[in-house]
Write a protein that holds these residues in place. Structure first.
Motif, PDB file in Angstrom:
ATOM      1  N   ILE A  12     102.010  16.913  -2.695  1.00  0.00           N
ATOM      2  CA  ILE A  12     101.001  16.078  -2.902  1.00  0.00           C
ATOM      3  C   ILE A  12     100.586  16.497  -4.439  1.00  0.00           C
ATOM      4  CG2 ILE A  12      98.479  16.439  -2.548  1.00  0.00           C
ATOM      5  CD1 ILE A  12      98.997  17.089   0.338  1.00  0.00           C
ATOM      6  N   THR A  13     100.571  17.828  -4.985  1.00  0.00           N
ATOM      7  CA  THR A  13     100.209  17.841  -6.337  1.00  0.00           C
ATOM      8  C   THR A  13     101.175  17.212  -7.510  1.00  0.00           C
ATOM      9  OG1 THR A  13     101.170  19.980  -6.412  1.00  0.00           O
ATOM     10  CG2 THR A  13      98.948  20.007  -5.812  1.00  0.00           C
ATOM     11  N   SER A  14     102.518  16.922  -7.051  1.00  0.00           N
ATOM     12  CA  SER A  14     103.522  16.357  -8.062  1.00  0.00           C
ATOM     13  C   SER A  14     103.071  14.854  -8.412  1.00  0.00           C
ATOM     14  CB  SER A  14     104.732  16.241  -7.560  1.00  0.00           C
ATOM     15  OG  SER A  14     104.884  15.343  -6.361  1.00  0.00           O
ATOM     16  N   GLY A  15     101.959  14.103  -7.550  1.00  0.00           N
ATOM     17  CA  GLY A  15     101.707  12.821  -7.737  1.00  0.00           C
ATOM     18  C   GLY A  15     100.353  13.038  -8.718  1.00  0.00           C
ATOM     19  N   LEU A  16      99.703  13.950  -8.778  1.00  0.00           N
ATOM     20  CA  LEU A  16      98.442  14.380  -9.472  1.00  0.00           C
ATOM     21  C   LEU A  16      99.098  14.724 -10.768  1.00  0.00           C
ATOM     22  CD1 LEU A  16      96.259  15.817  -6.793  1.00  0.00           C
ATOM     23  CD2 LEU A  16      96.068  13.662  -7.604  1.00  0.00           C
ATOM     24  N   ALA A  17     100.034  15.583 -10.915  1.00  0.00           N
ATOM     25  CA  ALA A  17     100.335  16.263 -12.182  1.00  0.00           C
ATOM     26  C   ALA A  17     100.233  15.293 -13.580  1.00  0.00           C
ATOM     27  CB  ALA A  17     101.532  17.002 -12.000  1.00  0.00           C
ATOM     28  N   PRO A  18     100.933  14.274 -13.452  1.00  0.00           N
ATOM     29  CA  PRO A  18     100.902  13.210 -14.843  1.00  0.00           C
ATOM     30  C   PRO A  18      99.534  12.989 -14.885  1.00  0.00           C
ATOM     31  CG  PRO A  18     102.592  12.505 -13.161  1.00  0.00           C
ATOM     32  CD  PRO A  18     101.781  13.604 -12.404  1.00  0.00           C
ATOM     33  N   ARG A  19      98.615  12.620 -14.247  1.00  0.00           N
ATOM     34  CA  ARG A  19      97.290  12.342 -14.419  1.00  0.00           C
ATOM     35  C   ARG A  19      96.541  13.508 -15.239  1.00  0.00           C
ATOM     36  NH1 ARG A  19      96.086   9.976  -9.112  1.00  0.00           N
ATOM     37  NH2 ARG A  19      98.101   9.244  -8.843  1.00  0.00           N
ATOM     38  N   LEU A  20      96.738  14.768 -14.654  1.00  0.00           N
ATOM     39  CA  LEU A  20      96.178  15.826 -14.728  1.00  0.00           C
ATOM     40  C   LEU A  20      96.876  16.177 -16.383  1.00  0.00           C
ATOM     41  CD1 LEU A  20      94.356  18.351 -14.360  1.00  0.00           C
ATOM     42  CD2 LEU A  20      96.065  19.496 -13.479  1.00  0.00           C
ATOM     43  N   ALA A  21      98.122  15.989 -16.643  1.00  0.00           N
ATOM     44  CA  ALA A  21      98.572  16.399 -17.815  1.00  0.00           C
ATOM     45  C   ALA A  21      97.950  15.570 -19.049  1.00  0.00           C
ATOM     46  CB  ALA A  21     100.102  16.305 -17.819  1.00  0.00           C
ATOM     47  N   GLU A  22      97.718  14.277 -18.882  1.00  0.00           N
ATOM     48  CA  GLU A  22      97.055  13.309 -19.618  1.00  0.00           C
ATOM     49  C   GLU A  22      95.852  13.885 -20.174  1.00  0.00           C
ATOM     50  OE1 GLU A  22      96.856   9.405 -18.057  1.00  0.00           O
ATOM     51  OE2 GLU A  22      98.895   8.979 -17.884  1.00  0.00           O
ATOM     52  N   ARG A  23      95.081  14.351 -19.121  1.00  0.00           N
ATOM     53  CA  ARG A  23      93.843  14.935 -19.469  1.00  0.00           C
ATOM     54  C   ARG A  23      93.634  16.316 -20.113  1.00  0.00           C
ATOM     55  NH1 ARG A  23      89.352  13.233 -14.571  1.00  0.00           N
ATOM     56  NH2 ARG A  23      89.512  10.893 -15.090  1.00  0.00           N
ATOM     57  N   ALA A  24      94.186  17.151 -19.441  1.00  0.00           N
ATOM     58  CA  ALA A  24      94.249  18.508 -20.009  1.00  0.00           C
ATOM     59  C   ALA A  24      95.422  18.964 -20.865  1.00  0.00           C
ATOM     60  CB  ALA A  24      94.198  19.594 -18.522  1.00  0.00           C
ATOM     61  N   GLY A  25      96.527  18.127 -20.835  1.00  0.00           N
ATOM     62  CA  GLY A  25      97.742  18.391 -21.738  1.00  0.00           C
ATOM     63  C   GLY A  25      98.844  18.891 -20.772  1.00  0.00           C
ATOM     64  N   THR A  26      99.939  18.765 -21.331  1.00  0.00           N
ATOM     65  CA  THR A  26     101.180  19.260 -20.552  1.00  0.00           C
ATOM     66  C   THR A  26     101.377  20.644 -20.436  1.00  0.00           C
ATOM     67  OG1 THR A  26     102.034  17.458 -21.590  1.00  0.00           O
ATOM     68  CG2 THR A  26     103.708  18.859 -20.553  1.00  0.00           C
ATOM     69  N   ARG A  27     101.061  21.464 -21.437  1.00  0.00           N
ATOM     70  CA  ARG A  27     101.342  22.947 -21.456  1.00  0.00           C
ATOM     71  C   ARG A  27     100.147  23.422 -20.420  1.00  0.00           C
ATOM     72  NH1 ARG A  27     104.317  24.793 -25.740  1.00  0.00           N
ATOM     73  NH2 ARG A  27     104.883  23.328 -27.381  1.00  0.00           N
ATOM     74  N   ALA A  28      99.045  23.016 -20.549  1.00  0.00           N
ATOM     75  CA  ALA A  28      97.937  23.467 -19.691  1.00  0.00           C
ATOM     76  C   ALA A  28      98.359  23.321 -18.125  1.00  0.00           C
ATOM     77  CB  ALA A  28      96.546  23.052 -20.004  1.00  0.00           C
ATOM     78  N   THR A  29      98.681  22.138 -17.775  1.00  0.00           N
ATOM     79  CA  THR A  29      98.997  21.625 -16.507  1.00  0.00           C
ATOM     80  C   THR A  29     100.259  22.601 -16.058  1.00  0.00           C
ATOM     81  OG1 THR A  29      98.337  19.327 -17.158  1.00  0.00           O
ATOM     82  CG2 THR A  29      99.967  19.872 -15.085  1.00  0.00           C
ATOM     83  N   MET A  30     101.224  22.747 -16.856  1.00  0.00           N
ATOM     84  CA  MET A  30     102.532  23.479 -16.483  1.00  0.00           C
ATOM     85  C   MET A  30     102.184  24.911 -16.397  1.00  0.00           C
ATOM     86  SD  MET A  30     105.208  21.349 -16.165  1.00  0.00           S
ATOM     87  CE  MET A  30     106.514  22.755 -16.102  1.00  0.00           C
ATOM     88  N   THR A  31     101.449  25.501 -17.020  1.00  0.00           N
ATOM     89  CA  THR A  31     100.933  26.954 -17.136  1.00  0.00           C
ATOM     90  C   THR A  31      99.975  27.081 -15.697  1.00  0.00           C
ATOM     91  OG1 THR A  31     100.675  27.060 -19.451  1.00  0.00           O
ATOM     92  CG2 THR A  31      99.499  28.733 -18.348  1.00  0.00           C
TER      93      THR A  31
END
Length: 135
Positions: A12-31
């Protein structure tokens, strides 16, 4: 079977991760993702127990995940390196570091091609890590 809830949430969250990464940044999303996974595994280790439960297998699981991650990383790098000819040097250097870096570095007319190259290399890296030949 006990890890199925975690797998379901991951899907479920793998579909949300790209959108979240656009807003919060890649590093913050991965962390955040790595932190939440660690919290989930810690909860499994401390709250679930049937004659030892997850505490008995957690060290081996952690070692297995670390080993798989190292194999995936090596497989990705070996798959992407020969595919980066023709891309701008800065973009190619970023892409060698990982898929997230490739997506972040992708700009201009070659952006889609760089992202596709990184995605294909990631799949090849997984196949290598799992002991299958890459296509």
């Amino acid at each position: 079977m006990a890890l199925l809830p975690m797998a379901g949430l991951t899907m479920i969250t793998s579909g949300l991760a790209p959108r979240l990464a656009e807003r919060a940044g890649t590093r913050a999303t991965m962390t955040t993702g790595i932190f939440l996974t660690g919290v989930g595994l810690a909860l499994l280790a401390t709250l679930v127990s049937v004659d030892g439960g997850y505490l008995a297998v957690l060290p081996g699981t952690a070692l297995g995940v670390a080993l798989l991650g190292a194999l995936l990383s090596a497989g990705y790098r070996s798959a992407i390196t020969p595919r980066l000819h023709g891309f701008p040097p800065d973009d190619a250097a970023a892409a060698r570091e990982g898929v997230a870096n490739a997506v972040e570095a992708a700009h201009g007319p070659s952006a889609r091609a760089l992202i596709r190259t990184a995605q294909e290399s990631f799949v090849d890296g997984w196949q290598t890590a799992c002991g299958r030949e890459s296509s």
